[in-house]
Structure formats: C-alpha cells, structure tokens
Design an enzyme around this catalytic site. Structure first.
Site, PDB file in Angstrom:
ATOM      1  N   ASP A 282     -57.619 -27.479  39.515  1.00 32.90           N
ATOM      2  CA  ASP A 282     -57.805 -28.217  40.758  1.00 32.90           C
ATOM      3  C   ASP A 282     -59.286 -28.077  41.136  1.00 32.90           C
ATOM      4  OD1 ASP A 282     -57.437 -29.716  43.033  1.00 32.90           O
ATOM      5  OD2 ASP A 282     -55.577 -28.722  43.603  1.00 32.90           O
TER       6      ASP A 282
HETATM    7  C1  NOJ Z   1     -57.507 -31.171  45.464  1.00 33.99           C
HETATM    8  C2  NOJ Z   1     -56.027 -31.440  45.511  1.00 33.99           C
HETATM    9  O1  NOJ Z   1     -55.347 -30.218  45.630  1.00 33.99           O
HETATM   10  C3  NOJ Z   1     -55.488 -32.180  44.315  1.00 33.99           C
HETATM   11  O2  NOJ Z   1     -54.162 -32.560  44.593  1.00 33.99           O
HETATM   12  C4  NOJ Z   1     -56.335 -33.370  43.997  1.00 33.99           C
HETATM   13  O3  NOJ Z   1     -55.785 -34.073  42.902  1.00 33.99           O
HETATM   14  C5  NOJ Z   1     -57.747 -32.897  43.709  1.00 33.99           C
HETATM   15  N1  NOJ Z   1     -58.291 -32.236  44.893  1.00 33.99           N
HETATM   16  C6  NOJ Z   1     -58.652 -34.043  43.334  1.00 33.99           C
HETATM   17  O4  NOJ Z   1     -58.939 -34.824  44.430  1.00 33.99           O
END
Ligand code: NOJ
Length: 743
Positions: free
Chosen positions: A298
């Site tokens: 993430d």
């Molecule tokens: C953080 C989020 O937790 C995740 O769900 C998302 O896909 C990523 N950022 C990318 O934006």
C-alpha cells in the site's frame, strides 16, 4: 494437476483427512516464467530494481524532463494514477491518456530493456459510471449482475488507458465505525468470497489480453478490516483460526478466480506488520493460496515499517519487505534508493530481486502489455452502463420497515425534506475518482420525474417547520432524505458514533410529533444506528451511497416501479455501543447469545442488544412463505463426502403477496459439536430468485465437503463427523431447519 487453456486444474490431496478437492485455479501466471526469465537474464541489477518501483508523477513536481529521463533509465516499473496518498476522498484529476501514452513510449522505445510500465488506479466501484459502494452491492446478493457491472467498469477504465485497478477491496469487518468498511463486502466470509469472484471475473474476464480486460488487485491483504476500535491504520489481534476461516476466504476466492495482483495492508497482525511478514505474504499467500501474480505494497507502507518499530531504517524496511514477499514498492522510493546497494553489499540476494521482477513481468506478459502497451479506447454503451448501475443500485437498496405506507402513489402530495434532497456528491460514495457529481441526478429530480398528478413540497435543509408549514398541511406523506456524507467514510475517515447527526434526529422527532405519515430514505455508506429513529418512521428504505443512479433507483422503489429485494450483508446494531455485532458468533456457555434473542438483556443491563436488523434481512412489497427444508438424505458417509459426494437441500418458496418479487434464499449451517467451536450460523449458500405473485419456486442447494468443514490453526481444511443443522430461510435468524449427520 494439469493445464487447460490458460487455467490450472488443481487437485489437493490432504493425506491426514484423505480429502481431495477439485479447484479450477484462474489465469496461470507461472506459464510466462520462461519468457520472464529470459528478459531478466538480460537486465542489469539497476534495471531489475526499477521494475520493482512504482511512482506517482506528482513526486516530480511538474519537472517532466526529470520524470522522462527517470523512465528512460529504466527506473520505473509502474505508475500509480493518483496524486495523493488518500485518493478516496481527495479530489483527483482525470487521467490524461495521451500524456501517459507519451510516457509509455519512452519506456518501450527509449529505455534499454523496452519493458512497458503498468498503470494502476483506484477504480473501485465505478469509473465514469459509478455503481453502489461494495458494502451496498453485496446487499444485492446478485453475483451475475455484480460481475456484469464490474466488466462495465473495466470497459470505461481501459478507455482512459488504465490497465490495472486496485480493487476489489475484500476486508471483512465487524466494526461500522471504520470508514473503510463501506469499501468491502461486509461481515461474512462466504459473501466475501462470492463477491471476490464476481468482481475479479468482471474486471479481468477470461482473457487478460482482451481489450476490455483490466487486471484486478485483491486488497488489503491481510486483516486490515480488524483495525482495533474502527480506527484506521490501526493494530489488529487475529487468531490463526479466525484468520483462515473469516479473513482469508475472500482472498482465497480472488486467487482462485485468477486475480493478478494483491495489495498488502498497512496494519500489523499480532505485532507483525503485514508488509514485512513472510508468514502472510509468502507462507499463506503463495504456499497455501497458490497465488502466482505479484504483491504491491500500500502507499508508502514499506517505509512505515520503521515507524511501526519493525525495521531500523529505510534500507532495513526494504530488506524486510522484499524478503517477506513484497514485490512492488508503491510510492515511497525505498526499493529504488536502497535495493541495489543492499544486493551489492551482500545483504539481500539478487535471486530474491529476480523473483519479484519475475512475478511482475509474468503479469505484464499475461495481460499482453508487451504487445499492446498503449491505452486505447474501447466501444461501450454508456446508456447500458447507466441502466446496469440503476439495476444494481435498486437491488442493493434494503426495505428495512414498511407499515403499509409504501409504495407511494404517483398522484400523492409529498413533502420532501432533509439534507439529502439536493445532495449529489455523497450519493456517489467515497472512492469515486472519475464519476461526476454534476452528472448525478439528485433525489429531488428523481422524485419529480416520477409524479403523475401529485405535487412535491420540498425543503432541502432540515430547518424548523410546524403544523402550519406547507410541507405539513399540504402533504399526504413526508419523505425524509437522511443519511451521512461521503466524508464520514473511506480511508482515514472513521467515526466514533454511527448515529444520524443531531439535526436529523431532531427532524425525525419533529415529524413524528406532528403525526404525519413519514418515510425515511437513508443515503448512507455504513449501517447506521437507528434505535430511536426506526420506531418514529412508517417506512425505511436504506438507499446507501449507490452511485450514479442512487436517486433514480430509490425513487423507483418508493413508487413501486421496482420491488425492493436487497438484504443486509452486514448487521445493523441498535447503537454504537453494541459494536462489534455480527451474526456468525460462537455460542456462549452462559445465556448471552443476544444476537439470537436468548435473554438479550444479559448482554448489557442498559439496553437490548439484539440487532436492529440482522444479517441477511430485507423486506419486499410482496410476501414469501418458506416450506420446511427437505433433504435427499438424513446422513452421509464421511468418506463419501471426502470423495466429492454431496447432498441436496431444497425448500419451496411461495410468493403469497400482490407483487412479483425477488427473494434471496439463504442456507446456513451449524456444526453442532466440533474440536473448535463453530458459529451458531454460517452462511454457505444463497440464491436470488424471481418469483411471480401467486407462484411457488423450489430452490435447491448442493451441500458437500466445501460447506461442512473449517480451517484449523495450521490452515488445513478439516471436516469432522457429527450432526449438522442446515437452515434455509430469509435471513440469519431463521429457525427453518433440518439435521444431517456425517457418520
Ligand atoms: C491507500 C489505500 O489504502 C489503498 O486502498 C489505495 O489503493 C492506495 N492508497 C492507492 O491509492
């Protein structure tokens, strides 16, 4: 094990239990290994590390020359099409396909290895056309419609040059305070697994190289939905049996459906951050689940290993994440800055780097990116997408209460009041990066379009009004448009209280005290606490944040043009203090199984703790009557079960009301005695059927090994002999059951 087309037919033989299962594992990425290895053999270490690097172009602060030379030098494996870390609620620009094609041209024509970059974006529950939030669409219990809608989403996304989406989000959750519960399938592992399969198939289709296919990403692996107290990015404590039986099944189903990528989660489990955990990223994901695609972190989760107290510095974060099995580093530049040196210093082996590169290249090869690296438009029918969005929105909406006031008459005089009368943006829901609020009909417009001779008396704010106000004395019925803003949901937007806001509660009280027939339409993303509200309303339609067609679908339901058929995929607690409240609990030895109505007051001395609305619940304008379930056997041999034999449970469902309607028939099991306590009810089957008024349909379920076992703490699937109660009914509280013995 053998290969059929692009798919692997997989037999698991478990010697201990003599159990085998036939699984069709989706697209096989490993078949591209040879080609990937050939490419890797020609790459420098630096170029390999570049493949493991995902960037956001905002980090280049408009210095496009540097960006282009960075790509040209082979430093970029992937670009995330987002400008900030929490893209779900921050406004993001639309994707400029021409610009990204220009960057791709540099990668494929000017970099030495000519490897295309993979572009990813959070296309979560819609692109230009927005569908219900995942928690809402789970309430439709209609897998084929969900699959169709997710295919539509893929068509729109690829037309903007997006070939990879960070969806579906599969975090099971028991805490509606958590802002992100709304992004997932709710509280039930079986629903989670069916949703996972539908979404992955919808996005990816059968052929990842097809022009309208988009690579899916099962996230957030693993356990993020168990964040303590509903706080985002928080710690979790999860036993291995809970992990395997509750949290893993949706991911297992996504892998089985062929998902190309998995995103690791921010949280730790029992003190080990998932981003740096070999147990979760390799032992379970690769060895047990047989995942063959690549794992992306993430956003900046690699560098956060240091803040979590699990790594010394950024180099140590890099080493720990890579060695755990994390292939692509999202946006924190840890890998690109540290990995080459770590290898040269002998601290990380080059073969570990190669393995990660290979997994990424296999996905790029599987999706045909080398042959078709550029974004190109596909033809799609927007009108059809909107029609599907409306159909899914309507099937997601849940009629929670109706004392006969619904459906409304089109020639009635209707008062329309509340903060969601003219609201547009919230109807789309969080994680709407490309849908347009301006293109979204609001509730007022939708209601107006339905009237035939009736009048609307409208007020879009709660405001104070009394017996003499037009709304009150001229309306036959008042519709309150209630709910919550999308800004109380999504990433980093948790709440500590899941009630309606104070002014909305006052509005409900006011209407109630005036004695008018009142319908509540609730535009919300999570189950809200409706104790003290529901009894003051004559009917409640839970409309959710259901996307582009929320308002039209809700109006269709209110006027009876659509007969409601949604069922809750999550329990509605009466109040925030009852969280966590979920249906598949184990039995207590003392009389506190409050969910199922046994001495509910023993749970809390100050309130009745049964659910406000249980899991699987939803009303219709018609009524269904269930026969007692029938089974083609009263017992089954253990070995027959293990050898693939199943039995059939069926029930007759009669539509005894005045409307044709759809009913979701649900099958639950209870393993009465087991070596690990099993839940009081576990959903193991559902089927949504259209039953015409005055007719009866027989609904049958095949029950076999896959429904009767559970995972032990080692993650092995076991079935134990003994009695199983099989319940078939309209929601999890059904007592309509039959018993079958496994002997
Ligand atoms: C953080 C989020 O937790 C995740 O769900 C998302 O896909 C990523 N950022 C990318 O934006």
């Amino acid at each position: 094990m053998f290969l059929l087309k692009n798919h692997l037919i997989y037999f698991i033989i478990n010697k201990d239990n003599y159990f085998f299962i036939l699984e069709v594992v989706g697209i096989m990425y490993k078949q591209f290994e040879e080609r990937a290895e050939k490419i890797i053999s020609q790459m420098t270490l630096k170029e390999k590390v570049g493949q493991l690097n995902q960037i956001t172009i905002t980090s280049f602060k408009n210095d496009f020359d540097s960006l282009k030379s960075f790509i040209r030098e082979g430093n970029v494996g992937s670009i995330i099409l987002a400008s900030s870390a929490t893209a779900g609620n921050d406004p993001q620009g639309h994707v400029n396909m021409e610009f990204y094609n220009e960057l791709q041209k540099i990668a494929v024509e000017e970099s030495r290895m000519k490897i295309p970059m993979i572009y990813g974006r959070d296309v979560i529950h819609g692109h230009r056309t927005v569908y219900p939030l995942p928690l809402a669409s789970a309430a439709a219990f209609n897998d084929s419609l969900v699959e169709k809608c997710y295919h539509n989403i893929a068509e729109e996304a690829v037309s903007d040059g997006i070939r990879w989406t960070f969806s579906p989000m599969l975090d099971l959750c028991h805490d509606p305070r958590w802002g992100r519960m709304v992004e997932g399938p709710g509280e039930d592992p079986y629903v989670g697994a069916r949703v996972a399969e539908a979404c992955v198939k919808g996005f990816q289709g059968d052929d990842l190289t097809a022009k309208d296919s988009i690579v899916a990403c099962a996230k957030h692996y693993l356990g993020y939905g168990a964040s303590e107290g509903g706080r985002d990015y928080f710690r979790t404590e999860i036993s291995d049996t809970t992990l395997y039986n509750t949290i893993v099944p949706a991911f297992r189903a996504a892998v089985k459906a062929g998902v190309g990528t998995v995103m690791s989660s921010f949280n730790d489990i029992n003190g080990t951050p998932v981003t740096g955990s070999k147990k979760y990223l390799s032992d379970i994901l690769r060895d047990k689940l047989k995942f063959e695609g690549f794992v992306v972190s993430d956003w900046a989760a690699v560098e956060q290993l240091a803040r979590q107290g699990y790594a010394e510095d950024r180099a140590d974060c890099t080493k720990k994440a890579l060695e755990a099995g994390l292939d692509l580093d999202m946006c924190d530049k840890c890998y690109i800055e540290n990995l080459e040196k770590l290898v040269l210093d002998g601290k990380v082996s080059e073969s570990t780097v190669d393995l990660a590169v290979k997994r990424i290249l296999c996905v790029k090869l599987a999706m045909g990116l080398f042959d078709r690296p550029y974004g190109e438009k596909v033809d799609y029918d927007r009108a059809e997408h909107l029609a599907d969005a409306k159909a899914l929105a309507a099937e997601s909406m849940v009629l929670l209460k109706n004392n006969g006031v619904l459906p409304l008459k089109k020639d009635a005089n209707i008062g329309l009041v509340g903060p969601f009368v003219t609201e547009r943006r919230s109807l789309l829901g969080t994680w709407t990066l490309d849908g347009s609020a301006d293109e979204t009909p609001n509730f007022l417009e939708a209601m107006k379009s339905k009237l035939r001779g009736g009048k609307l008396f409208c007020r879009d704010l709660s405001g104070i009004f009394d017996n003499s106000s037009t709304i009150n004395y001229k309306s036959d019925v008042v519709v309150l448009a209630l709910g919550e803003s999308y800004l109380t949901t999504g990433e980093a937007y948790s709440v500590s209280d899941i009630s309606l806001s104070k002014d909305q509660l006052e509005l409900v009280d006011k209407m109630h005290s005036m004695g008018k027939k009142t319908v509540g339409v609730i535009f919300s993303a999570r189950p809200m606490a409706l104790e003290g509200v529901a009894d003051k309303l004559d009917a409640i339609v839970y409309a959710w944040h259901s996307g582009s067609e929320t308002a039209n679908a809700a109006a269709d339901i209110l006027f009876g043009d659509t007969v409601p058929s949604g069922k809750t995929a999550v329990t509605f607690p009466r109040k925030t203090g009852h969280i966590p409240l979920y249906y598949n609990i184990t039995a207590s030895g003392r009389p506190v199984d409050g969910y199922y109505g046994v001495n509910p007051q023993n749970n809390y001395v100050d309130s009745v703790a049964t659910p406000m609305y249980p899991f699987g619940y939803g009303l219709s304008y018609t009524s269904f009557e269930y026969s007692a379930p029938k089974c083609d056997t009263t017992e089954i041999e253990y070995n027959d079960l293990l050898n693939g034999k199943s039995f059939t449970v069926s029930v007759d469902v009669a539509n005894v009301g005045d409307y044709d309607g759809k009913e979701t028939v649900q099958l639950y099991i209870r393993d009465k005695v087991a070596s690990i306590m099993r839940p009081i009810r576990e959903l193991k089957g559902y089927e949504k059927v259209l039953i015409e008024k005055g007719t009866t349909k027989t609904v049958s379920f095949s029950v076999g090994a896959e429904s009767l076992g559970f995972y032990n703490e080692n993650g092995d699937y076991v079935i134990e002999k003994g009695e199983f109660e099989i319940f078939v009914g309209a929601n999890c509280l059904t007592e309509n059951k039959i018993t079958v013995r496994v002997k």
